[in-house]
Design a protein around this motif. Structure first.
Motif, PDB file in Angstrom:
ATOM      1  N   SER A 134       0.841  -1.202   0.000  1.00 24.33           N
ATOM      2  CA  SER A 134       0.000   0.000   0.000  1.00 24.33           C
ATOM      3  C   SER A 134       0.877   1.253   0.000  1.00 24.33           C
ATOM      4  O   SER A 134       2.007   1.231   0.485  1.00 24.33           O
ATOM      5  CB  SER A 134      -0.911   0.012   1.234  1.00 24.33           C
ATOM      6  N   SER A 135       0.347   2.330  -0.535  1.00 20.80           N
ATOM      7  CA  SER A 135       1.104   3.585  -0.489  1.00 20.80           C
ATOM      8  C   SER A 135       1.094   4.167   0.920  1.00 20.80           C
ATOM      9  O   SER A 135       2.027   4.847   1.306  1.00 20.80           O
ATOM     10  CB  SER A 135       0.563   4.585  -1.514  1.00 20.80           C
ATOM     11  N   ARG A 136       0.042   3.864   1.701  1.00 19.00           N
ATOM     12  CA  ARG A 136      -0.004   4.229   3.126  1.00 19.00           C
ATOM     13  C   ARG A 136      -0.009   2.932   3.910  1.00 19.00           C
ATOM     14  O   ARG A 136      -1.015   2.220   3.940  1.00 19.00           O
ATOM     15  CB  ARG A 136      -1.257   5.048   3.433  1.00 19.00           C
ATOM     16  N   GLN A 180      -0.916   2.642  -5.562  1.00 18.37           N
ATOM     17  CA  GLN A 180      -0.947   4.092  -5.344  1.00 18.37           C
ATOM     18  C   GLN A 180      -2.287   4.514  -4.743  1.00 18.37           C
ATOM     19  O   GLN A 180      -3.321   3.933  -5.054  1.00 18.37           O
ATOM     20  CB  GLN A 180      -0.709   4.830  -6.665  1.00 18.37           C
ATOM     21  N   HIS A 181      -2.224   5.530  -3.889  1.00 20.31           N
ATOM     22  CA  HIS A 181      -3.429   6.108  -3.266  1.00 20.31           C
ATOM     23  C   HIS A 181      -4.241   5.052  -2.513  1.00 20.31           C
ATOM     24  O   HIS A 181      -5.473   5.030  -2.599  1.00 20.31           O
ATOM     25  CB  HIS A 181      -4.311   6.806  -4.306  1.00 20.31           C
ATOM     26  N   SER A 182      -3.536   4.177  -1.801  1.00 23.24           N
ATOM     27  CA  SER A 182      -4.241   3.116  -1.095  1.00 23.24           C
ATOM     28  C   SER A 182      -3.872   3.084   0.382  1.00 23.24           C
ATOM     29  O   SER A 182      -2.775   3.456   0.769  1.00 23.24           O
ATOM     30  CB  SER A 182      -3.906   1.754  -1.706  1.00 23.24           C
ATOM     31  N   SER A 183      -4.817   2.603   1.160  1.00 23.26           N
ATOM     32  CA  SER A 183      -4.546   2.279   2.556  1.00 23.26           C
ATOM     33  C   SER A 183      -4.156   0.799   2.597  1.00 23.26           C
ATOM     34  O   SER A 183      -4.070   0.140   1.563  1.00 23.26           O
ATOM     35  CB  SER A 183      -5.792   2.525   3.405  1.00 23.26           C
ATOM     36  N   GLY A 190     -10.177  -0.786  -1.259  1.00 23.90           N
ATOM     37  CA  GLY A 190      -9.983   0.513  -1.891  1.00 23.90           C
ATOM     38  C   GLY A 190      -9.467   0.465  -3.317  1.00 23.90           C
ATOM     39  O   GLY A 190      -9.766   1.349  -4.117  1.00 23.90           O
ATOM     40  N   ARG A 191      -8.676  -0.553  -3.645  1.00 24.81           N
ATOM     41  CA  ARG A 191      -8.080  -0.670  -4.979  1.00 24.81           C
ATOM     42  C   ARG A 191      -8.176  -2.107  -5.498  1.00 24.81           C
ATOM     43  O   ARG A 191      -7.167  -2.735  -5.801  1.00 24.81           O
ATOM     44  CB  ARG A 191      -6.614  -0.233  -4.940  1.00 24.81           C
TER      45      ARG A 191
END
Length: 172
Positions: free
Chosen positions: A99-101, A133-136, A142-143
């Motif tokens: 994850s990106s986060r 990208q842009h994920s928890s 989310g993705r």
């Protein structure tokens, strides 16, 4: 089969694929807990960070969820120090999606999580790293497309490999 796991299920996947590598043609590990993460210092830090939470859970009424958390916490340190010594079989290809986060709030823990994912994929040529990208940490929610694409690529790639793990020769 292509094995897909998320988060702590990475530990289950690691033990499974070590015991049954011939059953698994590839794996997609979605922000999973990998052995490389559980260094001695990180494990000690996680155990210490959770001590108060565990003590509080022990005073609560024992419900299914509480018992599950307490069971997971039991021997956490020793279990994860042993897990740190394991290695994913080199014969089983894997895609690690990170994850990106990350699931960690501190920069040091997040960096170690990312580094563990990178160490895992760098250990063997038949592994790759995908950053969602842009994920928890909840990448499947989310993705989901990132996970679906990785699974489709692993299925397609496994169809091209023979049982001995080598690529099928190209058609003339």
């Amino acid at each position: 089969m292509v094995l897909v796991s998320h988060s702590l299920a990475g530990e289950i996947a690691t033990y499974f694929v070590r015991q049954y590598p011939h059953w698994v043609t590839g794996a997609v590990l979605v922000d999973t807990s990998l052995p490389e993460f559980y260094t001695e210092s990180e494990t000690a830090k996680l155990v210490a960070a959770n001590e108060q939470q565990i003590a509080a859970l022990e005073t609560q009424p024992q419900r299914r969820a509480t018992r599950q958390l307490l069971a997971e916490a039991d021997n956490y340190g020793s279990v994860h120090l042993a897990y740190h010594k394991l290695a994913w079989p080199q014969s089983v290809p894997a895609t690690a999606i990170v994850s990106s986060r990350t699931p960690f709030t501190t920069a040091a823990d997040a960096q170690l999580w990312r580094r563990a994912q990178q160490e895992f994929v760098s250990a063997v040529p038949d592994r790759r790293l995908v950053v969602a990208q842009h994920s928890s940490h909840d990448i499947p929610i989310g993705r989901p497309g990132v996970v679906i694409n990785a699974v489709q690529e692993m299925v397609h790639g496994s169809a091209l490999r023979r049982e001995d793990g080598q690529p099928e020769p190209a058609a003339p």
